[in-house]
Design a protein around this motif. Structure first.
Motif, short mmCIF file in Angstrom:
data_model
loop_
_atom_site.label_atom_id
_atom_site.label_comp_id
_atom_site.label_asym_id
_atom_site.label_seq_id
_atom_site.Cartn_x
_atom_site.Cartn_y
_atom_site.Cartn_z
N ARG A 1 0.83 -1.21 0.00
CA ARG A 1 0.00 0.00 0.00
C ARG A 1 0.87 1.26 0.00
O ARG A 1 0.54 2.25 -0.67
N ALA A 2 1.97 1.24 0.75
CA ALA A 2 2.85 2.40 0.79
C ALA A 2 3.48 2.67 -0.57
O ALA A 2 3.58 3.83 -1.00
N LEU A 3 3.89 1.63 -1.26
CA LEU A 3 4.46 1.81 -2.60
C LEU A 3 3.41 2.33 -3.57
O LEU A 3 3.69 3.20 -4.41
N PHE A 4 2.20 1.81 -3.46
CA PHE A 4 1.12 2.29 -4.33
C PHE A 4 0.87 3.77 -4.09
O PHE A 4 0.69 4.54 -5.04
N ALA A 5 0.87 4.19 -2.83
CA ALA A 5 0.64 5.60 -2.52
C ALA A 5 1.78 6.47 -3.04
O ALA A 5 1.56 7.61 -3.46
N ALA A 6 3.01 5.94 -3.02
CA ALA A 6 4.16 6.72 -3.47
C ALA A 6 4.25 6.81 -4.99
O ALA A 6 4.87 7.73 -5.52
N ALA A 7 3.65 5.86 -5.69
CA ALA A 7 3.72 5.83 -7.16
C ALA A 7 2.89 6.95 -7.75
O ALA A 7 1.77 7.23 -7.29
N THR A 8 3.41 7.57 -8.80
CA THR A 8 2.69 8.66 -9.46
C THR A 8 2.25 8.28 -10.88
O THR A 8 1.77 9.14 -11.62
#
Length: 284
Positions: free
Chosen positions: A241-248
């Motif tokens: 979830r953290a990586l998904f949030a960081a992805a643009t």
């Protein structure tokens, strides 16, 4: 009344000795982890795998590549039946060999994709010992081999599984363009997976191999799918979830599977999610 001085002096000495022993044990533990950290990270099966045809992949053939630092690495490849279809490159996790991902390769081949099962140094009969920079060098050799075979990066899907997510993210960061990036059970960085008994921040000081996905994923522009099992006890779903949030990336999807853990997320919906994600974008 007897003096309490000697008693307190003895207590202070016992406490000091106890704290010294605890500190010494902790330093010994962390020092051992620092020295032998790669033994904790990488668990290769070193024996050569069986021929692809013996495990249900008759289309695939072994191919060899020379890495930038001089190692001869063998992987398995099958071209797409449709020349317009993309090729999936799978970078597997920290244990086993490429042969243990035969079911995944079979699914992608049956869906019409080309397939490259990448292998690492120290795994599956390949020479060398694994390390972060070593695995990146192995992966670059795969990407170069595909380019030389007439398959540009824009026709390549990079799929990273667990530890392989770190390799996949690095290749995505280096590529001019990719068809898509798929991450199965990815972590934010290896230090973030360090045991809780380590002092805060010490893992980042001690660990040589970091695979810092969280620092790299933001600028990536290719379509992105992150797959994670909610019951994953090795790499918490919170990291996905953290990586998904960081992805643009303009096109990004997060596929969380409530009943799945770390090693069964492909079977409990992750495989279907990956095939659906790619089919909607790449299969014509």
């Amino acid at each position: 009344m007897p003096s309490a001085g000697p008693f307190f002096m003895r207590m202070r000495r016992v406490i000091a000795e106890t704290l010294g022993a605890v500190a010494g044990g902790y330093l010994l533990l962390t020092g051992g982890m620092a020295v032998f950290q790669r033994d904790f990270i990488y668990h290769p099966a070193t024996e050569p795998p069986p021929p692809p045809a013996e495990i249900g992949l008759p289309e695939m053939v072994p191919v060899t590549m020379i890495t930038g630092d001089g190692y001869v690495i063998t992987g398995w490849y099958a071209p797409a039946q449709n020349p317009r279809a993309a090729t999936v490159v799978l970078f597997h996790g920290n244990a086993g060999t490429l042969a243990h991902r035969a079911r995944k390769a079979r699914a992608f081949l049956d869906a019409g994709f080309g397939m490259f099962l990448a292998e690492y140094r120290g795994y599956g009969g390949n020479p060398g010992k694994p390390s972060e920079e070593g695995l990146y060098a192995d992966a670059r050799a795969v990407m170069t081999w595909l380019s030389n075979a007439g398959i540009p990066s824009a026709k390549v899907v990079v799929y990273g599984e667990s530890l392989g997510s770190g390799v996949a993210v690095q290749m995505a960061a280096e590529a001019e363009r990719l068809a898509a990036l798929v991450l199965e059970a990815p972590f934010t960085s290896l230090p973030d997976l360090a045991p809780p008994y380590l002092l805060p921040g010490s893992a980042r000081l001690l660990m040589v191999d970091r695979y810092d996905n969280a620092a790299k994923i933001g600028p990536l522009e290719m379509p992105l799918l992150i797959i994670h099992g909610e019951q994953d006890g090795l790499v918490p779903a919170a990291m996905g979830r953290a990586l998904f949030a960081a992805a643009t990336a303009a096109e990004k999807e997060l596929s969380i599977h409530p009943e799945a853990a770390h090693n069964d997320v492909w079977d409990l919906g992750g495989g279907e999610a990956a095939l659906d994600f790619l089919a909607r974008r790449l299969v014509k």
